[in-house]
Design an enzyme around this catalytic site. Structure first.
Site, PDB file in Angstrom:
ATOM      1  N   GLU A 133      42.149  46.194  47.346  1.00 39.27           N
ATOM      2  CA  GLU A 133      42.527  44.800  47.094  1.00 39.27           C
ATOM      3  C   GLU A 133      44.010  44.608  47.386  1.00 39.27           C
ATOM      4  O   GLU A 133      44.788  45.567  47.372  1.00 39.27           O
ATOM      5  CB  GLU A 133      42.177  44.468  45.617  1.00 39.27           C
ATOM      6  CG  GLU A 133      42.621  43.127  45.091  1.00 39.27           C
ATOM      7  CD  GLU A 133      42.012  41.921  45.787  1.00 39.27           C
ATOM      8  OE1 GLU A 133      42.008  41.884  47.023  1.00 39.27           O
ATOM      9  OE2 GLU A 133      41.570  40.995  45.083  1.00 39.27           O
ATOM     10  N   ASP A 134      44.397  43.362  47.666  1.00 42.60           N
ATOM     11  CA  ASP A 134      45.815  43.099  47.950  1.00 42.60           C
ATOM     12  C   ASP A 134      46.662  43.029  46.683  1.00 42.60           C
ATOM     13  O   ASP A 134      47.719  43.637  46.588  1.00 42.60           O
ATOM     14  CB  ASP A 134      45.972  41.807  48.781  1.00 42.60           C
ATOM     15  CG  ASP A 134      45.262  40.590  48.184  1.00 42.60           C
ATOM     16  OD1 ASP A 134      44.625  40.710  47.114  1.00 42.60           O
ATOM     17  OD2 ASP A 134      45.338  39.507  48.796  1.00 42.60           O
TER      18      ASP A 134
ATOM     19  N   ASP B 254      46.383  39.920  39.843  1.00 41.69           N
ATOM     20  CA  ASP B 254      47.231  38.896  39.234  1.00 41.69           C
ATOM     21  C   ASP B 254      46.709  38.654  37.812  1.00 41.69           C
ATOM     22  O   ASP B 254      47.007  39.415  36.902  1.00 41.69           O
ATOM     23  CB  ASP B 254      47.142  37.664  40.141  1.00 41.69           C
ATOM     24  CG  ASP B 254      48.091  36.546  39.775  1.00 41.69           C
ATOM     25  OD1 ASP B 254      49.252  36.824  39.486  1.00 41.69           O
ATOM     26  OD2 ASP B 254      47.663  35.376  39.807  1.00 41.69           O
TER      27      ASP B 254
HETATM   28  P1  IMP Z   1      43.393  37.265  40.125  1.00 34.44           P
HETATM   29  O1  IMP Z   1      41.925  37.035  39.998  1.00 34.44           O
HETATM   30  O2  IMP Z   1      44.183  36.238  39.349  1.00 34.44           O
HETATM   31  O3  IMP Z   1      43.824  38.674  39.771  1.00 34.44           O
HETATM   32  O4  IMP Z   1      43.790  36.903  41.583  1.00 34.44           O
HETATM   33  C1  IMP Z   1      43.722  37.734  42.610  1.00 34.44           C
HETATM   34  C2  IMP Z   1      43.789  36.963  43.910  1.00 34.44           C
HETATM   35  O5  IMP Z   1      44.688  35.833  43.867  1.00 34.44           O
HETATM   36  C3  IMP Z   1      44.347  37.883  44.948  1.00 34.44           C
HETATM   37  O6  IMP Z   1      43.326  38.610  45.577  1.00 34.44           O
HETATM   38  C4  IMP Z   1      45.057  36.943  45.885  1.00 34.44           C
HETATM   39  O7  IMP Z   1      44.152  36.458  46.854  1.00 34.44           O
HETATM   40  C5  IMP Z   1      45.492  35.800  45.018  1.00 34.44           C
HETATM   41  N1  IMP Z   1      46.918  35.956  44.627  1.00 34.44           N
HETATM   42  C6  IMP Z   1      47.409  36.223  43.400  1.00 34.44           C
HETATM   43  N2  IMP Z   1      48.744  36.302  43.403  1.00 34.44           N
HETATM   44  C7  IMP Z   1      49.117  36.091  44.692  1.00 34.44           C
HETATM   45  C8  IMP Z   1      50.392  36.059  45.356  1.00 34.44           C
HETATM   46  O8  IMP Z   1      51.484  36.247  44.791  1.00 34.44           O
HETATM   47  N3  IMP Z   1      50.346  35.803  46.695  1.00 34.44           N
HETATM   48  C9  IMP Z   1      49.200  35.591  47.385  1.00 34.44           C
HETATM   49  N4  IMP Z   1      47.995  35.628  46.805  1.00 34.44           N
HETATM   50  C10 IMP Z   1      47.950  35.869  45.470  1.00 34.44           C
HETATM   51 MG    MG Z   2      42.565  38.626  47.465  1.00 38.83          MG
END
Ligand code: IMP
Ligand code: MG
Length: 181
Positions: free
Chosen positions: A101-102, A105
């Site tokens: 995963e990238d 968050d």
């Molecule tokens: P989560 O479900 O909140 O952990 O979100 C994860 C997804 O939100 C990642 O796979 C990204 O696609 C996107 N995301 C969260 N933070 C960033 C950021 O700083 N830059 C770009 N994409 C982000």
């Molecule tokens: Mg993503």
């Protein structure tokens, strides 16, 4: 690399630093999965860059697959409602799955995905994430392999986007807040 100052505030993690870090992570992966039936899963689209760079460092037999998930919400914050846009092509029963995963968050996307994949009876599921933003966590989620822990700033580049832009930048950069406020 030089970026347009009005769009990119600064480079947070350079491509060189990323490559060095991936050497270390790949060494651990090669040791941890030796002799195991490994499936490396790329989470589209953000993980394409890290996936390709990690994959080329894996020295043990493995298969690859791709999955696309999306969380509803504005483009800089996820809502926590996750849906699968593209599922894996094949079953994962008995396989050791490594999700690439990238960024983690809120943790909602990976938490949902872990629960979902575990119902398919894999031998194991682990997460490699290039970036981790622990300050923003809303559910408990710990990745097994973490590239860099970063502060709560919106980043783009090296696969990560803002409104589908900037994925092609070689470095992870802080997007100028002017771009989305
Ligand atoms: P989560 O479900 O909140 O952990 O979100 C994860 C997804 O939100 C990642 O796979 C990204 O696609 C996107 N995301 C969260 N933070 C960033 C950021 O700083 N830059 C770009 N994409 C982000
Ligand atoms: Mg993503």
């Amino acid at each position: 690399m030089e970026y347009a100052k009005d769009e990119i505030e600064r480079v947070l993690v350079s491509n060189e630093e990323i490559q060095q870090r991936l050497d270390c992570l790949a060494e651990r992966i090669n040791a941890d999965y030796a002799g195991k039936d490994l499936l490396v899963v790329c989470i589209l689209k953000g993980a394409v860059a890290v996936f390709a760079d990690v994959l080329r460092r894996i020295r043990i037999p493995c298969a690859i697959d791709f999955m696309a998930i999306s969380s509803y919400g504005s483009s800089t914050k996820s809502s926590g409602v996750v849906r699968i846009l593209k599922d894996l092509d094949h079953g994962i029963e008995g396989k050791h799955v490594l999700i690439v995963e990238d960024i983690v968050d809120s943790g909602m996307s990976m938490s949902y995905l872990l629960d979902n994949l575990k119902t398919r009876n894999p031998a194991s599921v682990r997460i490699l994430t290039l970036l981790d933003k622990p300050e923003r966590r809303r559910v408990e989620l710990k990745a097994d392999y973490i590239g860099f822990t970063i502060p709560d700033e919106f980043v783009v580049g090296y696969g990560l986007d803002y409104a589908e832009r900037y994925r092609n930048l070689p470095d992870v950069c802080v997007l100028s807040p002017k771009m989305y406020s």
